[in-house]
Design an enzyme around this catalytic site. Structure first.
Site, PDB file in Angstrom:
ATOM      1  N   CYS A  49       5.559   5.439   8.715  1.00  0.00           N
ATOM      2  CA  CYS A  49       6.488   4.174   8.269  1.00  0.00           C
ATOM      3  C   CYS A  49       7.797   4.395   7.729  1.00  0.00           C
ATOM      4  CB  CYS A  49       5.706   4.439   6.840  1.00  0.00           C
ATOM      5  SG  CYS A  49       4.243   3.222   7.355  1.00  0.00           S
ATOM      6  N   GLU A 109       1.205  -1.106   0.479  1.00  0.00           N
ATOM      7  CA  GLU A 109      -0.363  -0.113  -0.017  1.00  0.00           C
ATOM      8  C   GLU A 109       0.481   0.938  -0.077  1.00  0.00           C
ATOM      9  OE1 GLU A 109      -3.214   0.698  -0.252  1.00  0.00           O
ATOM     10  OE2 GLU A 109      -2.580   2.436  -0.440  1.00  0.00           O
ATOM     11  N   ALA A 157      10.914  21.573   3.087  1.00  0.00           N
ATOM     12  CA  ALA A 157      12.200  21.950   3.816  1.00  0.00           C
ATOM     13  C   ALA A 157      11.664  21.579   5.710  1.00  0.00           C
ATOM     14  CB  ALA A 157      13.355  22.084   3.653  1.00  0.00           C
ATOM     15  N   GLY A 158      11.672  20.653   6.406  1.00  0.00           N
ATOM     16  CA  GLY A 158      10.959  20.774   7.441  1.00  0.00           C
ATOM     17  C   GLY A 158      11.612  20.222   8.704  1.00  0.00           C
ATOM     18  N   GLU A 189      -1.460   9.027   5.283  1.00  0.00           N
ATOM     19  CA  GLU A 189      -2.438  10.052   5.783  1.00  0.00           C
ATOM     20  C   GLU A 189      -2.960  10.975   5.691  1.00  0.00           C
ATOM     21  OE1 GLU A 189      -1.122   8.866   9.950  1.00  0.00           O
ATOM     22  OE2 GLU A 189      -0.830   6.646   8.932  1.00  0.00           O
TER      23      GLU A 189
HETATM   24  P1  NAD Z   1      -3.028   0.132  12.627  1.00  0.00           P
HETATM   25  O1  NAD Z   1      -1.747  -0.006  13.857  1.00  0.00           O
HETATM   26  O2  NAD Z   1      -3.319   1.553  12.302  1.00  0.00           O
HETATM   27  O3  NAD Z   1      -3.677  -1.070  12.045  1.00  0.00           O
HETATM   28  C1  NAD Z   1      -3.092  -2.654  12.844  1.00  0.00           C
HETATM   29  C2  NAD Z   1      -4.492  -2.697  13.301  1.00  0.00           C
HETATM   30  O4  NAD Z   1      -4.017  -4.793  12.966  1.00  0.00           O
HETATM   31  C3  NAD Z   1      -4.951  -2.405  14.324  1.00  0.00           C
HETATM   32  O5  NAD Z   1      -5.622  -2.153  14.931  1.00  0.00           O
HETATM   33  C4  NAD Z   1      -4.808  -4.389  15.115  1.00  0.00           C
HETATM   34  O6  NAD Z   1      -5.527  -4.087  16.071  1.00  0.00           O
HETATM   35  C5  NAD Z   1      -4.717  -5.060  14.128  1.00  0.00           C
HETATM   36  N1  NAD Z   1      -4.277  -6.408  14.271  1.00  0.00           N
HETATM   37  C6  NAD Z   1      -3.454  -6.595  14.966  1.00  0.00           C
HETATM   38  N2  NAD Z   1      -3.056  -8.349  14.909  1.00  0.00           N
HETATM   39  C7  NAD Z   1      -4.913  -8.667  14.054  1.00  0.00           C
HETATM   40  C8  NAD Z   1      -5.158 -10.065  14.591  1.00  0.00           C
HETATM   41  N3  NAD Z   1      -3.747 -10.827  14.478  1.00  0.00           N
HETATM   42  N4  NAD Z   1      -6.018  -9.937  13.771  1.00  0.00           N
HETATM   43  C9  NAD Z   1      -7.179  -8.900  14.310  1.00  0.00           C
HETATM   44  N5  NAD Z   1      -6.377  -7.799  13.546  1.00  0.00           N
HETATM   45  C10 NAD Z   1      -5.355  -7.339  14.060  1.00  0.00           C
HETATM   46  O7  NAD Z   1      -1.272   0.237  11.304  1.00  0.00           O
HETATM   47  P2  NAD Z   1      -1.366   0.535   9.625  1.00  0.00           P
HETATM   48  O8  NAD Z   1      -1.082   2.282   9.660  1.00  0.00           O
HETATM   49  O9  NAD Z   1      -2.362   0.493   9.591  1.00  0.00           O
HETATM   50  O10 NAD Z   1      -0.142  -0.058   9.292  1.00  0.00           O
HETATM   51  C11 NAD Z   1      -0.733  -1.705   8.790  1.00  0.00           C
HETATM   52  C12 NAD Z   1       0.378  -1.958   7.757  1.00  0.00           C
HETATM   53  O11 NAD Z   1       0.299  -1.145   6.611  1.00  0.00           O
HETATM   54  C13 NAD Z   1       1.462  -2.110   8.053  1.00  0.00           C
HETATM   55  O12 NAD Z   1       2.435  -2.790   7.804  1.00  0.00           O
HETATM   56  C14 NAD Z   1       2.545  -0.239   7.662  1.00  0.00           C
HETATM   57  O13 NAD Z   1       3.276   0.156   7.230  1.00  0.00           O
HETATM   58  C15 NAD Z   1       1.962  -0.353   6.120  1.00  0.00           C
HETATM   59  N6  NAD Z   1       1.291   0.928   5.661  1.00  0.00           N
HETATM   60  C16 NAD Z   1       0.458   1.829   6.339  1.00  0.00           C
HETATM   61  C17 NAD Z   1       0.697   3.016   6.199  1.00  0.00           C
HETATM   62  C18 NAD Z   1      -0.037   3.955   6.533  1.00  0.00           C
HETATM   63  O14 NAD Z   1      -0.140   5.418   6.350  1.00  0.00           O
HETATM   64  N7  NAD Z   1       0.047   3.658   7.961  1.00  0.00           N
HETATM   65  C19 NAD Z   1       0.802   3.058   4.558  1.00  0.00           C
HETATM   66  C20 NAD Z   1       1.355   2.060   3.477  1.00  0.00           C
HETATM   67  C21 NAD Z   1       1.711   0.844   4.436  1.00  0.00           C
HETATM   68  C1  UGA Z   2       4.275   8.101   3.624  1.00  0.00           C
HETATM   69  C2  UGA Z   2       4.452   7.624   2.022  1.00  0.00           C
HETATM   70  O1  UGA Z   2       4.336   9.521   1.439  1.00  0.00           O
HETATM   71  C3  UGA Z   2       3.429   6.654   1.547  1.00  0.00           C
HETATM   72  O2  UGA Z   2       3.271   7.411   0.131  1.00  0.00           O
HETATM   73  C4  UGA Z   2       3.508   5.387   2.265  1.00  0.00           C
HETATM   74  O3  UGA Z   2       2.299   4.561   1.484  1.00  0.00           O
HETATM   75  C5  UGA Z   2       3.106   5.534   3.788  1.00  0.00           C
HETATM   76  O4  UGA Z   2       4.464   6.550   4.403  1.00  0.00           O
HETATM   77  C6  UGA Z   2       3.887   4.082   3.759  1.00  0.00           C
HETATM   78  O5  UGA Z   2       4.008   2.839   4.617  1.00  0.00           O
HETATM   79  O6  UGA Z   2       3.851   4.142   5.716  1.00  0.00           O
HETATM   80  P1  UGA Z   2       3.227   9.012   5.153  1.00  0.00           P
HETATM   81  O7  UGA Z   2       3.874   8.624   6.495  1.00  0.00           O
HETATM   82  O8  UGA Z   2       1.511   9.281   5.374  1.00  0.00           O
HETATM   83  O9  UGA Z   2       3.240   8.444   3.720  1.00  0.00           O
HETATM   84  O10 UGA Z   2       3.060  10.511   4.735  1.00  0.00           O
HETATM   85  P2  UGA Z   2       4.341  11.471   4.509  1.00  0.00           P
HETATM   86  O11 UGA Z   2       3.264  12.493   3.604  1.00  0.00           O
HETATM   87  O12 UGA Z   2       4.973  11.013   3.131  1.00  0.00           O
HETATM   88  O13 UGA Z   2       4.924  12.217   4.903  1.00  0.00           O
HETATM   89  C7  UGA Z   2       6.142  11.331   5.827  1.00  0.00           C
HETATM   90  C8  UGA Z   2       7.189  12.742   6.911  1.00  0.00           C
HETATM   91  O14 UGA Z   2       7.944  12.983   5.394  1.00  0.00           O
HETATM   92  C9  UGA Z   2       6.148  13.754   7.507  1.00  0.00           C
HETATM   93  O15 UGA Z   2       6.936  13.615   8.680  1.00  0.00           O
HETATM   94  C10 UGA Z   2       6.174  14.302   7.134  1.00  0.00           C
HETATM   95  O16 UGA Z   2       6.363  15.607   7.438  1.00  0.00           O
HETATM   96  C11 UGA Z   2       7.669  14.660   5.989  1.00  0.00           C
HETATM   97  N1  UGA Z   2       7.494  15.495   4.588  1.00  0.00           N
HETATM   98  C12 UGA Z   2       6.994  15.490   3.496  1.00  0.00           C
HETATM   99  C13 UGA Z   2       8.653  16.393   4.550  1.00  0.00           C
HETATM  100  O17 UGA Z   2       8.854  17.071   5.907  1.00  0.00           O
HETATM  101  N2  UGA Z   2       8.507  16.700   3.644  1.00  0.00           N
HETATM  102  C14 UGA Z   2       7.606  16.399   2.396  1.00  0.00           C
HETATM  103  O18 UGA Z   2       7.831  17.687   1.250  1.00  0.00           O
HETATM  104  C15 UGA Z   2       7.300  15.287   2.260  1.00  0.00           C
END
Ligand code: NAD
Ligand code: UGA
Length: 431
Positions: A262, A150, A254-255, A154
Site C-alpha cells: 500500500c 479500510e 527507522a528501518g 497486515e
Molecule cells: P488482494 O490482492 O489480497 O485481494 C484482492 C482479491 O480480489 C483477490 O483475491 C482477487 O482474486 C479478487 N478479485 C479481483 N477481481 C474480482 C472480481 N471481479 N470478483 C471477485 N473477486 C475479485 O488485495 P488486498 O490486499 O486485500 O487489497 C484490496 C484493496 O484494499 C486494495 O485497494 C488495497 O489498497 C486496499 N487495502 C489493503 C490493505 C492491506 O493491508 N492489504 C489495507 C487497507 C486497504
Molecule cells: C499500511 C497502513 O499502516 C494501514 O493503516 C493501511 O490500511 C495499509 O497500509 C493499506 O492501506 O494497505 P501495512 O502496509 O499493512 O499498513 O503495514 P505498516 O505496518 O503500515 O508497514 C508499512 C511499511 O512501513 C513496512 O515496510 C514497515 O516495515 C514500515 N514501517 C512501519 C517502518 O519502517 N517504520 C514504522 O515505524 C512503521
C-alpha cells in the site's frame, strides 16, 4: 445484515470474517476458484495471526460462506463491499480495472435496494464512476454507492479491525449512514470514532493517511542517516520527538525503506491524482524519492560492510517479507536487494517463517533455508531484514560456525553494546 464481500484477499477475508464474527451473515466472493476451494476446505490462503480461528468459528456457525458465484451472492445481500485490488498502473496511478469489472458484475445483479461500498483504496472521484456504471443498468432509487476505506495493517489486521481508531464513511445519505452506524456499533461501543463525510472526502482521507504515515517513516529514516554521522541514537530522537503529542510516537521506527502493498502504491497514486487536478504534492513526491533512494543507500551500506568485496560472499537474509507477521512480499525491500546483491556475485541464503518465496526461485545462488541455524551457518554477513519475533534472541555465536561474525540489523533488534561485548561486528540503523 446480509453482507457480501467482492474480493477475498487481505482486506476482504479479514473484514468479511470479522463482520461475521459481529453477528452478520457474510458471503465472501472471489474469482480465484482455488482460493475459494481452499477456504471451503478450511485452509486459510494467507498468513495473518488470529485469522484462522475467526474464519473457522464463523464458517462452522454458517454465518461465513465462500463462493465464486458473484451473481447469487450479490442478489442475496443488502450490502456489497468492493474489496478487490487496486495495483499500480504503468503510469503510477491506481489501476481501477478490477473495481470497474466488479462494479459491472454487481450492476447485473441488483434485484432490490443495495448499498455498494468501496472498501478498496480508490482515487477521489471513483465512487462517481462506479455510480455511473451502475446507472447504465439500474434505477437510481435501487442503490447507493458509498466509500468506507479500510485502515487495517497486515500482521495486525484482526486487532485493527476490532479496535480501529476511527471508521470513516463517505456518503450524504442519512439512511445509509444510520445503517452503517448500526453495523459498526459494536466497534464504536469499544471506543472507535465514527466519522462521516462526503464520498470524495472519504476517498481522499485514505490516501492522505497513507501518505502521511509514509512521510513520517521517511522522515525518521533520513534523521537516522544523520544520526549515523553524528553519533546519536535515532531511537532516542524518535522517543524525544514522539513524546510531543502533536507529533506522536508511532510510525517513527527507522528501518529499511517502507514497503508493502500500500504505501509505495498509494503515495504514487495520489501524486498522479494531484497531477490530474493540476496540483503539485511536492512533499509526497520527495517522500517517494527518499524511499527509493533508501533502497540504494542500504545496498551500498552492505557493500561497505563487506569492504566492497561482494563477489562470492555468502549473505544471509533473516526475513524477506515487507514486515513481520505477514507472508506478503509485495513492495518488500528484499525484492530489490536480493537480486541486486546476487547480480554482484553474492551467494544468498534466506530464511523466512512463512517459507520459501517463488519470486526468488529462478535466481541462481539464491536459496531458502529451512531454519535460522542453516541460514546463518558459515555466512559472511547476516542481514536482519524483517522484525519477526523469532529473530530477537538468536545466539549468533552458537550457530554461526565462524569466529568472525558480521550482522547488519536493519530493524535494530539488538543492542550495539551487547553485540560489541560478544565480539560481533554489528551494524544497525541510525545509531
Ligand atoms: P488482494 O490482492 O489480497 O485481494 C484482492 C482479491 O480480489 C483477490 O483475491 C482477487 O482474486 C479478487 N478479485 C479481483 N477481481 C474480482 C472480481 N471481479 N470478483 C471477485 N473477486 C475479485 O488485495 P488486498 O490486499 O486485500 O487489497 C484490496 C484493496 O484494499 C486494495 O485497494 C488495497 O489498497 C486496499 N487495502 C489493503 C490493505 C492491506 O493491508 N492489504 C489495507 C487497507 C486497504
Ligand atoms: C499500511 C497502513 O499502516 C494501514 O493503516 C493501511 O490500511 C495499509 O497500509 C493499506 O492501506 O494497505 P501495512 O502496509 O499493512 O499498513 O503495514 P505498516 O505496518 O503500515 O508497514 C508499512 C511499511 O512501513 C513496512 O515496510 C514497515 O516495515 C514500515 N514501517 C512501519 C517502518 O519502517 N517504520 C514504522 O515505524 C512503521
Amino acid at each position: 445484515m446480509k453482507i457480501c464481500m467482492i474480493g477475498t484477499g487481505y482486506v476482504g477475508l479479514v473484514s468479511g470474517s470479522c463482520f461475521a464474527d459481529l453477528g452478520n451473515t457474510v458471503l465472501c466472493v472471489d474469482k480465484d476458484v482455488n482460493k475459494i476451494k481452499k477456504l471451503n476446505n478450511n485452509e486459510i490462503p494467507i498468513y495473518e495471526p488470529g485469522l484462522e480461528e475467526i474464519v473457522l468459528k464463523n464458517f462452522k456457525s454458517g454465518r461465513l460462506k465462500f463462493t465464486s458465484n458473484l451473481s447469487s451472492a450479490v442478489k442475496s445481500s443488502d450490502i456489497v463491499f468492493i474489496c478487490v485490488g487496486t495495483p499500480t498502473a504503468k503510469n503510477g496511478s491506481a489501476n481501477l480495472k478490477y473495481v470497474y469489472e466488479a462494479t459491472k458484475e454487481i450492476s447485473k445483479n441488483i434485484n432490490k435496494f443495495k448499498i455498494i461500498v468501496n472498501k478498496s483504496t480508490v482515487p477521489v472521484n471513483t465512487g462517481d464512476e462506479v455510480e455511473k456504471i451502475i446507472l447504465r443498468r439500474v434505477n437510481r432509487k435501487k442503490f447507493e454507492v458509498i466509500s468506507n476505506p479500510e485502515f487495517l495493517r497486515e500482521g495486525d489486521a484482526i486487532r485493527d479491525f476490532r479496535f480501529p481508531d476511527r471508521i470513516v464513511v463517505g456518503t450524504n445519505n442519512k439512511l445509509v449512514l444510520k445503517i452503517f452506524k448500526r453495523i459498526y456499533e459494536p466497534l464504536i461501543k469499544k471506543g472507535a470514532t465514527f466519522f462521516s463525510t462526503n464520498r470524495r472526502g472519504a476517498e481522499l482521507i485514505k490516501y492522505a493517511a497513507n501518505a502521511f504515515l509514509a512521510t513520517k517513516i521517511s522522515f525518521i529514516n533520513e534523521i537516522a542517516n544523520l544520526c549515523e554521522k553524528t553519533g546519536v541514537n535515532v531511537e532516542d530522537v524518535a522517543v524525544g520527538i514522539g513524546l510531543d503529542k502533536r507529533i506522536g510516537s508511532r510510525f517513527l521506527r527507522a528501518g529499511p525503506a517502507y514497503g508493502g502493498s500500500c504505501f509505495p502504491k498509494d503515495t504514487r497514486a495520489i501524486t498522479i491524482t494531484a497531477k490530474k487536478y493540476k496540483t503539485n504534492l511536492s512533499i509526497i513526491n520527495s517522500v517517494i524519492k527518499s524511499n527509493n533512494n533508501r533502497i540504494n543507500l542500504l545496498r551500498k551500506r552492505v557493500e561497505k560492510i563487506l569492504l566492497n568485496k561482494v563477489k562470492n560472499k555468502r549473505i544471509t537474509f533473516l526475513g524477506v517479507t515487507f514486515k513481520a507477521n505477514t507472508d506478503d512480499m509485495r513492495g518488500s525491500t528484499s525484492l530489490s536487494m536480493i537480486p541486486a546483491l546476487n547480480k554482484m556475485g553474492a551467494k544468498i541464503r534466506y530464511y523466512d517463517p512463512t517459507g520459501e518465496k517463488k519470486i526468488f526461485s529462478n535466481l541462481k545462488n539464491v536459496e531458502c533455508s529451512k531454519n535460522i541455524s542453516f541460514a546463518c551457518y558459515k555466512t559472511d554477513l547476516i542481514i536482519i531484514h524483517t522484525e519477526w519475533d523469532e529473530f530477537k534472541s538468536i545466539d549468533f555465536k552458537k550457530i554461526s560456525g565462524k569466529k568472525s561474525i558480521k550482522i547488519f540489523d536493519m530493524r535494530n533488534l539488538y543492542s550495539t553494546k551487547d553485540m560489541k561485548k560478544k565480539g560481533i561486528f554489528y551494524f544497525s540503523i541510525g545509531r
